[in-house]
Enzyme design. Structure first.
Site, PDB file in Angstrom:
ATOM      1  N   ALA A  34       0.864  -1.179   0.000  1.00 32.26           N
ATOM      2  CA  ALA A  34       0.000   0.000   0.000  1.00 32.26           C
ATOM      3  C   ALA A  34       0.903   1.232   0.000  1.00 32.26           C
ATOM      4  O   ALA A  34       1.988   1.203   0.576  1.00 32.26           O
ATOM      5  CB  ALA A  34      -0.874   0.004   1.243  1.00 32.26           C
ATOM      6  N   ASP A  35       0.464   2.321  -0.678  1.00 29.93           N
ATOM      7  CA  ASP A  35       1.234   3.561  -0.569  1.00 29.93           C
ATOM      8  C   ASP A  35       0.542   4.480   0.435  1.00 29.93           C
ATOM      9  O   ASP A  35      -0.479   4.104   1.025  1.00 29.93           O
ATOM     10  CB  ASP A  35       1.421   4.219  -1.948  1.00 29.93           C
ATOM     11  CG  ASP A  35       0.109   4.632  -2.592  1.00 29.93           C
ATOM     12  OD1 ASP A  35      -0.905   4.763  -1.878  1.00 29.93           O
ATOM     13  OD2 ASP A  35       0.103   4.839  -3.825  1.00 29.93           O
ATOM     14  N   SER A  36       1.096   5.677   0.625  1.00 23.98           N
ATOM     15  CA  SER A  36       0.563   6.540   1.687  1.00 23.98           C
ATOM     16  C   SER A  36      -0.884   6.954   1.397  1.00 23.98           C
ATOM     17  O   SER A  36      -1.673   7.163   2.309  1.00 23.98           O
ATOM     18  CB  SER A  36       1.450   7.774   1.855  1.00 23.98           C
ATOM     19  OG  SER A  36       1.433   8.533   0.671  1.00 23.98           O
ATOM     20  N   ASP A  38      -3.123   5.043  -0.237  1.00 23.74           N
ATOM     21  CA  ASP A  38      -3.942   3.868   0.115  1.00 23.74           C
ATOM     22  C   ASP A  38      -4.190   3.879   1.618  1.00 23.74           C
ATOM     23  O   ASP A  38      -5.293   3.593   2.084  1.00 23.74           O
ATOM     24  CB  ASP A  38      -3.214   2.565  -0.243  1.00 23.74           C
ATOM     25  CG  ASP A  38      -3.034   2.376  -1.738  1.00 23.74           C
ATOM     26  OD1 ASP A  38      -3.931   2.788  -2.494  1.00 23.74           O
ATOM     27  OD2 ASP A  38      -2.008   1.808  -2.155  1.00 23.74           O
ATOM     28  N   ALA A  39      -3.133   4.181   2.373  1.00 21.41           N
ATOM     29  CA  ALA A  39      -3.241   4.161   3.834  1.00 21.41           C
ATOM     30  C   ALA A  39      -4.297   5.157   4.314  1.00 21.41           C
ATOM     31  O   ALA A  39      -5.105   4.838   5.193  1.00 21.41           O
ATOM     32  CB  ALA A  39      -1.885   4.463   4.463  1.00 21.41           C
TER      33      ALA A  39
END
Lengths: 76, 316
Positions: A34-36, A38-39
């Site tokens: 996940a990237d930031s 997505d987070a």
């Protein structure tokens, strides 16, 4: 159970077909790629689902999915 | 004309914000844009707090109108820069490269308007919830560090989901782009590349000339493999980057090549070995003009375009 619900949300947000191997020690960014952004989406979906507030300072401390579950449990 | 909600909130004449471009957006440029009726922005970039403080003081001496500071949240001096901005009671703060959540309270306390740059709908919603006064929605057409989505798709999606003003950025340089942004649901625009070629902008003349000479396909994406892609004009440096990436260089090696390269281009004027950041719209920038003329041209162009479009109403 809370853990399963959290995993379900994460699976939906990241579009994972199989969530059976996700454990409490699984990391969103390192293990699930996940990237930031997505987070952010995951945190907001969890806030909506459980009616909790997760400030950014807290979210930054989460190392794995177990930490998210623990936070929701403590603040629900 | 074009008095939007954003003009009211920021107390400006035209809903045009100048992009917070590191090294490029100094007090001179910011003050000139504010004097011309837009909102000028000083870019803090990676500069130490003392430098930012000097720029703020310089801008205050040049204009009585509101201006802003762009805070790059990954800066090693971010805490000190926030202190300076609060001490100087700067009217507006725009933020890039992250989430300004933890500073929001301090800005709100002194009445500073906070406008984060957001690359997704979720982050826009989160910023609204945290008390942001507006958001800048920046598409991948922009220069410098970029996200994935285009202005065309991101602006309307964000505008539908939040009720605070949306500022469209990335790929806007004239009246047509301005009016298109309003059509997409924005309350204003942020323009970077065109202001590089403002007379008042202190960047090296070589940099300005390279933007003016740029063609439609010259603003390419570099360093994509690092996860922090940057849009720059094609030159010797971008070739080096792509060769390294093809050869399978590590992220560290690639990032190392980028260190100091923006300064090299902006300050030294080395446009072959430096990083000439500019948006895809660069080829539409044709001349060096004072900020006042740039803003006037954008607003007049938008009025003309509105007239042209209104002809379609007659067909009803």
């Amino acid at each position: 159970m809370l853990f399963e619900k959290v995993v379900k949300i994460i699976g939906e947000q990241l579009g994972l077909d199989d969530v059976s191997n996700i454990e409490a020690t699984t990391s969103l960014m390192n293990d699930l790629e996940a990237d930031s952004l997505d987070a952010v989406e995951i945190i907001m979906a969890i806030e909506d689902e459980f009616g909790v507030e997760i400030p950014d300072e807290e979210a930054e401390k989460f190392k794995n999915i177990g930490d998210i579950v623990k936070y929701v449990e403590a603040n629900q | 004309m074009f008095q939007t909600k954003l003009c009211e909130i920021l107390n400006i004449q035209y809903p045009i914000i100048q992009g917070g471009m590191a090294w490029v957006a100094t007090a001179e440029l910011a003050a000139a844009v504010s004097e011309a009726g837009g909102l000028g922005i000083i870019a803090a970039g990676n500069a130490p707090a003392e430098v930012v403080e000097q720029e703020i003081k310089k801008a205050k001496a040049l204009t009585d109108k509101p201006f802003g500071v762009n805070i790059m949240l990954l800066s090693p001096f971010v805490e000190e820069v926030v202190d300076v901005v609060c001490r100087e009671k700067v009217s507006v703060v725009t933020t890039g490269a992250g989430n300004p959540g933890k500073f929001m309270g301090r800005f709100k306390e002194i009445g500073t308007k906070v406008i984060p740059v957001v690359p997704s709908v979720a982050l826009a919603k989160r910023m609204e919830k945290l008390g942001a006064d507006a958001v800048i929605v920046e598409g991948t057409e922009a220069g410098g560090h970029i996200g994935e989505l285009t202005t065309m798709v991101l602006v309307p999606q964000v505008a539908s989901e939040i009720s605070i003003p949306v500022i469209a950025a990335g790929g806007i340089a004239d009246g047509r782009g301005f009016l298109a942004s309003l059509s997409l649901g924005a309350d204003g625009v942020q323009i970077g590349t065109r202001f590089i070629c403002a007379e008042e902008c202190v960047v090296h003349d070589n940099y300005k000339q390279m933007v003016i000479k740029a063609k439609d396909r010259d603003a390419i994406v570099s360093a994509r493999t690092t996860g922090h892609p940057v849009r720059v004009l094609k030159n010797k440096l971008t070739k080096e980057f792509s060769q390294m990436e093809k050869a399978g260089a590590t992220i560290d090696e690639i990032e190392k090549l980028g260190v100091g390269k923006l300064r090299l281009a902006v300050v030294e004027g080395d446009i072959e070995n430096g990083s000439v950041m500019a948006g895809q719209i660069a080829s539409m920038v044709k001349e060096i003009q004072p900020c006042g003329e740039i803003i006037e041209d954008i607003i007049n162009g938008a009025k003309e375009q509105l007239n042209i479009l209104s002809q379609y109403k007659k067909e009803e």
